[in-house]
Design an enzyme around this catalytic site. Sequence first.
Site, PDB file in Angstrom:
ATOM      1  N   GLU A 174       0.807  -1.031  -0.130  1.00 57.12           N
ATOM      2  CA  GLU A 174      -0.133  -0.023   0.101  1.00 57.12           C
ATOM      3  C   GLU A 174       0.943   1.307  -0.017  1.00 57.12           C
ATOM      4  OE1 GLU A 174       0.791   1.763   2.724  1.00 57.12           O
ATOM      5  OE2 GLU A 174       1.861   0.005   3.373  1.00 57.12           O
ATOM      6  N   GLU A 317       4.701  -0.509   1.953  1.00 57.73           N
ATOM      7  CA  GLU A 317       4.495  -0.635   0.670  1.00 57.73           C
ATOM      8  C   GLU A 317       4.587  -2.190   0.100  1.00 57.73           C
ATOM      9  OE1 GLU A 317       8.577   0.803  -0.836  1.00 57.73           O
ATOM     10  OE2 GLU A 317       8.162   2.744  -0.119  1.00 57.73           O
TER      11      GLU A 317
END
Length: 355
Positions: A174, A317
């Site tokens: 994300e 991430e």
Amino acid sequence: MKDLNEILEGIEGSCEHAKIKAKERLDNLAKPLGSLGQLEEIAIKLSGITGKISNPMINKQLIIMSADNGVVEEGVSSCPQNITAIQTINFIRGVTGVGVLAKHAGAKLKVVDIGINADIDYPGLYKRKIRKSTWNMAKGHAMTREEALKAIETGIDMVEEAVREGAQVLGTGEMGIGNTSTSSAIIMAFTGYDADRIVGKGSGLTEEGFENKKKIITQALRINEPDKNDPIDVLSKVGGFDIGGMAGCFIGAAYYRLPILIDGLISAAAALLAYKLNPLAADYMFTSHCSAEPGYKTIIEILGLKPMLNLDMRLGEGSGCAIAFNILEAADKVITNMATFEEASIKNDYLIDIR
């Protein structure tokens, strides 16, 4: 695409027969019983997911959901909101932490704009924007119920595409400034725990900023009163588009019987949401690494999972997933390629007394 309820009802638990057969093979490999520890547990779980002993992972995909959060208006993050858009492009360029690690693992990155607060157009970007950022959850609902459902369906749709492309394992990631606040709010909504137990500093807040973050999250829960028995209500009131998208990935992976990796806190919050929609989804989840955020441990305990790695990482991430792909591959290599006692021409009579 099928209706969400139809997808949820179509999820089945892992195959117990396949897990038994996998354990039998592992116990007959030329090694002391259980000596490869968690690698053996992983191999057994993989077999339960796919129904097969051998589970090669040539096609690895890591899906990153990028979205902004209106709650940043309240000073809950030390980073400016435009970092979301900048880093989203950098993911595709392959110059971020997850970009470098995914390339090392041989995994394909799929980057999705599910709610970035900017108009961006970049080759390779999946444009699935629901809206430019959620609303400020400290002042009211973060999104409508319809938008929450759309976010989840977007994740399921990304998994469907991965299945068509022959993906054998998925990871989740994300990008969204302020999303440790939305994740914490979701955990608190489901558990009833207070901010002191769940909320972490995220990306480098001062002590003053940290106290403000806890106050704002508590305020958002008080104003919105999310119903812990209705996961869509929780998502719509205090969640984010990125969390909804990743929750859809976990639901989709369970429906299509694919192993899927949890990254850090935000991805774990999405996994918890998926679990609340259908607890069987946890049968398909693996935890990549132990996040430093306090709310993470609470989620993992609820899901009954165990992190593979503890590298003191807190980047997010999907970076933990990129590393953990290698662990899943190693587990498969062990059960697939190691010789049994018979194949290795080793007598195992000495094991009788300890079995």
